[in-house]
Design an enzyme around this catalytic site. Structure first.
Site, PDB file in Angstrom:
ATOM      1  N   GLN A 199      36.307  36.082  27.545  1.00 27.57           N
ATOM      2  CA  GLN A 199      34.917  36.054  28.032  1.00 27.57           C
ATOM      3  C   GLN A 199      34.019  36.747  27.007  1.00 27.57           C
ATOM      4  OE1 GLN A 199      33.215  38.501  31.258  1.00 27.57           O
ATOM      5  NE2 GLN A 199      32.750  36.593  32.311  1.00 27.57           N
ATOM      6  N   TYR A 225      23.494  39.987  32.809  1.00 22.17           N
ATOM      7  CA  TYR A 225      23.552  40.268  31.370  1.00 22.17           C
ATOM      8  C   TYR A 225      22.649  39.310  30.581  1.00 22.17           C
ATOM      9  CZ  TYR A 225      27.096  43.487  32.855  1.00 22.17           C
ATOM     10  OH  TYR A 225      27.739  44.522  33.493  1.00 22.17           O
ATOM     11  N   ARG A 267      29.931  30.993  33.154  1.00 23.09           N
ATOM     12  CA  ARG A 267      29.859  31.741  34.425  1.00 23.09           C
ATOM     13  C   ARG A 267      28.406  32.084  34.724  1.00 23.09           C
ATOM     14  NH1 ARG A 267      32.640  37.330  36.851  1.00 23.09           N
ATOM     15  NH2 ARG A 267      33.529  36.172  38.588  1.00 23.09           N
ATOM     16  N   GLY A 305      40.114  38.760  41.554  1.00 23.25           N
ATOM     17  CA  GLY A 305      39.897  39.922  40.700  1.00 23.25           C
ATOM     18  C   GLY A 305      40.761  41.089  41.124  1.00 23.25           C
ATOM     19  N   ARG A 306      40.198  41.933  41.989  1.00 22.40           N
ATOM     20  CA  ARG A 306      40.851  43.196  42.312  1.00 22.40           C
ATOM     21  C   ARG A 306      42.262  43.034  42.871  1.00 22.40           C
ATOM     22  NH1 ARG A 306      35.677  45.014  45.411  1.00 22.40           N
ATOM     23  NH2 ARG A 306      35.656  42.736  45.543  1.00 22.40           N
TER      24      ARG A 306
HETATM   25  C1  LIG Z   1      36.821  46.559  37.365  1.00 21.52           C
HETATM   26  C2  LIG Z   1      35.984  45.317  37.328  1.00 21.52           C
HETATM   27  C3  LIG Z   1      35.468  44.869  36.124  1.00 21.52           C
HETATM   28  C4  LIG Z   1      34.702  43.691  36.072  1.00 21.52           C
HETATM   29  N1  LIG Z   1      34.299  43.221  34.848  1.00 21.52           N
HETATM   30  C5  LIG Z   1      33.742  41.983  34.771  1.00 21.52           C
HETATM   31  C6  LIG Z   1      33.523  41.366  33.501  1.00 21.52           C
HETATM   32  O1  LIG Z   1      33.866  41.909  32.435  1.00 21.52           O
HETATM   33  N2  LIG Z   1      32.940  40.140  33.488  1.00 21.52           N
HETATM   34  C7  LIG Z   1      32.583  39.481  34.640  1.00 21.52           C
HETATM   35  O2  LIG Z   1      32.065  38.365  34.567  1.00 21.52           O
HETATM   36  N3  LIG Z   1      32.808  40.041  35.857  1.00 21.52           N
HETATM   37  C8  LIG Z   1      33.403  41.244  35.941  1.00 21.52           C
HETATM   38  N4  LIG Z   1      33.726  41.764  37.185  1.00 21.52           N
HETATM   39  C9  LIG Z   1      33.495  40.950  38.403  1.00 21.52           C
HETATM   40  C10 LIG Z   1      34.780  40.171  38.763  1.00 21.52           C
HETATM   41  O3  LIG Z   1      35.008  39.141  37.805  1.00 21.52           O
HETATM   42  C11 LIG Z   1      34.687  39.510  40.157  1.00 21.52           C
HETATM   43  O4  LIG Z   1      33.607  38.615  40.172  1.00 21.52           O
HETATM   44  C12 LIG Z   1      34.519  40.538  41.279  1.00 21.52           C
HETATM   45  O5  LIG Z   1      35.432  41.605  41.135  1.00 21.52           O
HETATM   46  C13 LIG Z   1      34.724  39.889  42.659  1.00 21.52           C
HETATM   47  O6  LIG Z   1      36.020  39.378  42.752  1.00 21.52           O
HETATM   48  P1  LIG Z   1      37.178  40.132  43.628  1.00 21.52           P
HETATM   49  O7  LIG Z   1      36.584  40.371  44.983  1.00 21.52           O
HETATM   50  O8  LIG Z   1      38.334  39.167  43.655  1.00 21.52           O
HETATM   51  O9  LIG Z   1      37.504  41.414  42.916  1.00 21.52           O
HETATM   52  C14 LIG Z   1      34.451  42.961  37.256  1.00 21.52           C
HETATM   53  C15 LIG Z   1      34.951  43.438  38.466  1.00 21.52           C
HETATM   54  C16 LIG Z   1      35.728  44.588  38.513  1.00 21.52           C
HETATM   55  C17 LIG Z   1      36.314  45.028  39.835  1.00 21.52           C
END
Ligand SMILES: Cc1cc2nc3c(=O)[nH]c(=O)nc-3n(C[C@H](O)[C@H](O)[C@H](O)COP(=O)(O)O)c2cc1C
Length: 380
Positions: A102, A174, A226, A318-319
């Site tokens: 990314q 961003y 995205r 994600g998490r």
């Molecule tokens: C620790 C962390 C770092 C993240 N860093 C990014 C990132 O670098 N780029 C991005 O597009 N989204 C980032 N996100 C958002 C995640 O891609 C995702 O959209 C968000 O966590 C919701 O998904 P989840 O509920 O499955 O965690 C981040 C989320 C978390 C928790």
């Protein structure tokens, strides 16, 4: 074993076949060296999660030095980063898992300290509404052109490093989103003003990266985009604007669209009278040969399946993939009952979670990151 639809493969329009519909959402670990070189700890964190999922998207990497948004952020700003990026691609592009770098610029979502004395930049000199936000400097027309080239250079590095694709981070407020947003973009040149002109920068970045892929990739190389569908700011991006951007993206050579949502099935955060999920509105205007990836609070296999059943092509997790690196292997083995939904600090080493990532999760994401000791647990 249950006949999960998310285990079905999918062939992108560039011919790349994805083994299944599970994507690791991009998540920065804030664990790179100060110059943006990846650390071995991060490589091992990613390696543990690659192998079975169809696609792994790395945390964001800045395309130039002014694009840095966090300490410990991965960089794709110059050729010095190539050896580290090669190691990351090597650990995550496994054949079954396609690895996507990314790439982004933080724009105004950073500060002078992170930029080591430089003022943040954006489409216009308008600060974000975040507490303590600094007022950015407006990029000159020459700098806008150079930034577009920087996205292209980062794409070239990703090709050379051995990734299977790049994702343009046009979400989460961003720089790419800042050009699209009427809040952060008040320009009166060709990069701002009407809705069409606010789309010019995102589309120019897509076009530059697509051209680089055409010129340099010796294999089908994935180009993803995205976006965040809405902003709460006034003025701000509304769904109607996003639907126009999606229609414009339909005409570009991207291979997928990825929408960033806190809750995958959520309706508009602005128009509370409209109950239709945002992803459905986007899917209805998205070209039929472009797949949609949706994300947001998906933890269990049943939840993932319901996202696919609702009409999404891929579900990004994600998490939960931080908590359970072998989520998909467990489903494939019919061993869903052993999927972890909570973890504790003592699991960090086994799960290869770095200290900065842990800190980030338990502070910025505390409510959405259930630890074993928390009362709040994800419903599944
Ligand atoms: C620790 C962390 C770092 C993240 N860093 C990014 C990132 O670098 N780029 C991005 O597009 N989204 C980032 N996100 C958002 C995640 O891609 C995702 O959209 C968000 O966590 C919701 O998904 P989840 O509920 O499955 O965690 C981040 C989320 C978390 C928790």
């Amino acid at each position: 074993m249950k006949n999960w639809q998310f285990l079905n493969d999918y062939t992108l329009r560039n011919g790349v076949k994805l083994a299944n519909r599970i994507v690791m959402a991009p998540m920065t670990e804030q664990s790179s060296f100060e110059d943006g070189t990846i650390t071995t700890d991060e490589i091992e964190y990613y390696r543990l999660r690659a192998g079975a999922i169809g696609m792994l998207i790395t945390g964001c990497a800045n395309v130039n030095d002014l694009g840095k948004g966090f300490e410990g952020e991965l960089s794709a700003a110059n050729t010095d980063m190539l050896p580290g990026l090669r190691r990351l691609a090597n650990a995550t592009s496994t054949g079954t898992t396609k690895s996507i770098l990314q790439i982004f610029s933080a724009g105004r979502m950073t500060n002078t300290k992170i930029l080591r004395g430089e003022q943040p930049v954006s489409a216009s000199a308008v600060p974000s509404l975040q507490p303590n936000a600094e007022t950015p400097r407006e990029l000159t027309p020459e700098e806008v052109e150079q930034t577009i080239k920087d996205f292209g250079n980062a794409t070239k590095l990703a090709i050379e490093a051995g990734f299977d694709g790049v994702e343009l981070h046009g979400a989460n407020t961003y720089l790419i989103q800042q050009f699209f947003s009427p809040h952060s973009n008040r320009r009166t040149d060709k990069w701002g003003g009407s809705l069409e002109k606010r789309m010019a920068f995102p589309l120019a970045v897509v076009s530059e990266c697509a051209q680089i892929i055409k010129n340099y990739a010796d294999r089908p190389f994935i180009l993803g985009y995205r976006l965040s569908p809405e902003e709460r700011e006034e003025p701000g991006i509304r769904l109607a604007d996003t639907l126009e951007l999606v229609k414009a993206l339909n005409e570009t050579p991207i291979d997928y669209l990825h929408i960033s949502l806190a809750d995958a099935k959520a309706p508009s955060i602005v128009d509370k009278t409209d109950p239709e999920p945002v992803f459905a509105k986007i899917k209805s205007v998205l070209s039929t040969d472009l797949p949609l990836i949706t994300v947001g609070h998906v933890a269990s296999p049943d939840q993932a399946e319901s996202i696919i059943e609702a009409g999404n092509d891929f579900v990004a997790i994600g998490r939960e993939l931080i908590r359970e690196p072998h989520w998909l292997q467990k489903v494939q083995n019919g061993d869903e009952d052993s999927i972890r939904y909570t973890i504790s600090k003592s699991d960090m080493a086994e799960l290869r979670i770095t200290r900065p990532l842990w800190q980030f999760l338990v502070t910025a994401f505390k409510r959405g990151f259930p630890l074993s000791t928390d009362e709040h647990q994800i419903q599944h």
